[in-house]
Design an enzyme around this catalytic site. Sequence first.
Site, mmCIF file in Angstrom:
data_model
loop_
_atom_site.group_PDB
_atom_site.id
_atom_site.type_symbol
_atom_site.label_atom_id
_atom_site.label_comp_id
_atom_site.label_asym_id
_atom_site.label_seq_id
_atom_site.Cartn_x
_atom_site.Cartn_y
_atom_site.Cartn_z
ATOM 1 C CG ASP A 133 -6.858 11.259 -24.313
ATOM 2 O OD1 ASP A 133 -5.880 10.508 -24.104
ATOM 3 O OD2 ASP A 133 -8.032 10.935 -24.090
ATOM 4 C CE1 TYR A 183 -4.036 1.616 -0.210
ATOM 5 C CE2 TYR A 183 -4.615 -0.551 0.606
ATOM 6 C CZ TYR A 183 -4.976 0.626 -0.004
ATOM 7 O OH TYR A 183 -6.258 0.816 -0.423
ATOM 8 N NE ARG A 206 -6.114 -2.981 -19.689
ATOM 9 C CZ ARG A 206 -6.144 -2.889 -21.030
ATOM 10 N NH1 ARG A 206 -5.444 -3.737 -21.758
ATOM 11 N NH2 ARG A 206 -6.854 -1.985 -21.644
ATOM 12 C CB THR A 253 -3.153 4.243 -22.332
ATOM 13 O OG1 THR A 253 -2.810 4.252 -23.725
ATOM 14 C CG2 THR A 253 -4.580 4.725 -22.160
ATOM 15 C CD GLU A 296 -4.340 6.140 0.948
ATOM 16 O OE1 GLU A 296 -5.459 5.698 0.733
ATOM 17 O OE2 GLU A 296 -4.054 6.828 1.944
ATOM 18 C CE LYS A 338 -5.348 3.382 -25.903
ATOM 19 N NZ LYS A 338 -6.140 2.649 -25.002
HETATM 20 C C1 PLP Z 1 -8.067 8.760 -26.630
HETATM 21 C C2 PLP Z 1 -8.292 7.857 -25.455
HETATM 22 N N1 PLP Z 1 -8.441 8.419 -24.245
HETATM 23 C C3 PLP Z 1 -8.637 7.654 -23.154
HETATM 24 C C4 PLP Z 1 -8.689 6.288 -23.231
HETATM 25 C C5 PLP Z 1 -8.992 5.510 -21.994
HETATM 26 O O1 PLP Z 1 -8.062 4.567 -21.615
HETATM 27 P P1 PLP Z 1 -8.485 3.426 -20.593
HETATM 28 O O2 PLP Z 1 -9.255 2.411 -21.348
HETATM 29 O O3 PLP Z 1 -7.168 2.933 -20.061
HETATM 30 O O4 PLP Z 1 -9.302 4.061 -19.513
HETATM 31 C C6 PLP Z 1 -8.548 5.667 -24.483
HETATM 32 C C7 PLP Z 1 -8.630 4.204 -24.599
HETATM 33 O O5 PLP Z 1 -8.688 3.627 -25.640
HETATM 34 C C8 PLP Z 1 -8.337 6.478 -25.621
HETATM 35 O O6 PLP Z 1 -8.196 5.948 -26.838
#
Ligand code: PLP
Length: 412
Positions: free
Chosen positions: A205, A59, A240, A231, A61, A234
């Site tokens: 993003d 743990y 993950r 993320t 935090e 990918k």
């Molecule tokens: C552009 C975009 N933002 C956010 C996410 C969210 O990722 P997660 O599935 O890990 O929550 C994705 C997932 O495919 C994505 O393509």
Amino acid sequence: MTVTPAIEADVLRSQDPELAEILLGERERQSTTLQLIAAENFTSPAVLAALGSPLANKYAEGYPGARHHAGCEIVDVAERIAVERARKLFGAEHANVQSHSGSSAVLAAYAALLRPGDTVLALGLPYGGHLTHGSPANFSGRWFDFVGYGVDAETGLIDYDQVRTLARTRRPKAIVCGSIAYPRHIDHAFFREVADEAGAYLIADAAHPIGLVAGGAAPNPVPYADIVCATTHKVLRGPRGGMILCGSELAERVDRAVFPFTQGGAQMHTIAAKAVAFGEAATPAFAAYAHQVVVNARALAAGLAAEGLVVTTGGTDTHLITADPAPLGVDGRTARGRLAAAGVVLDCCALPHGDARGLRLGTAAVTTQGMGEREMARIAALFGEVLRGATEASKAREEVRELAGGFPAYPR
Ligand SMILES: Cc1ncc(COP(=O)(O)O)c(C=O)c1O
């Protein structure tokens, strides 16, 4: 205690045969079918080892040196290494590696910059915006006033004029660039300019292309965006999870937005696995991989077009392809089902020019397996045969099994 990588489901056999069967079954599925889901990849055994390690027990935090729990001296080092590697890899002043997922990273970015009710400009969901970009089914659509920009119906390219117009008229507090399905590079400099003009924050993003950025195969949003969300699972080929990159001036706000605002304890095994993935992504071998991912995607897109599918934007700059199978007499859902029966695993997606569903696929996983342009040509031909109904599903399934079997992602 021997630490067995999680890939070795055998460790479960004696204790929980029911779950062991599931792990082995999934391993079998992954190794005998083609993983063309654009968001998936095969992590390295080293990443899996970190995920299956005793760090999962801890743990922690808070942040390194400022935890709410005792006994964090070792995991603190893991997190510092992950942060340093991420900062260096992407040229960012600050990195937060605690986000449990891409969605959590976006939530934290909004929490750092916005108040409920603020207006946010993002790619509309029908054009490839993510759920976190304003879906009414998601916190984003419920808590913020999202305005969607679109893509040109003919070219499939982002309608940059519309972005500028909407930014001028709607005066958003933040502009989001990034998508689940956009196959082309995004013009970050343009978005920065428009955000500055509107007095808005720019959030990139980069969940999809961040692995290509790591390998130098796609432009880096870090110099342009106030916050970059990503993320790690990918093209980047890590566990993950999510990650946030930003300048020093937003570092504290971002860290507080992740913990304690949107999350509790950090997942130290995942953070260690992220560190491993960042280390791997900094190597010349990964740069070669990232470039091959794009070469393969272009070859596959060209092959699909030659088979008669309509490839959105006419091709791709990334790992990602979207295509309309309608000219072959099938809609996206039927096509996905037929391909799945043959062992070709991919998604459906919206298409820029209408209501019909198309196909979304990517080359990250098959490239990790070592496949190249020759295999992409073979896969494209398979699409043609399966979607036209020229080959029986069982015969196509055998061909896929043989192809996948020739490129094992993990040692047997
Ligand atoms: C552009 C975009 N933002 C956010 C996410 C969210 O990722 P997660 O599935 O890990 O929550 C994705 C997932 O495919 C994505 O393509």
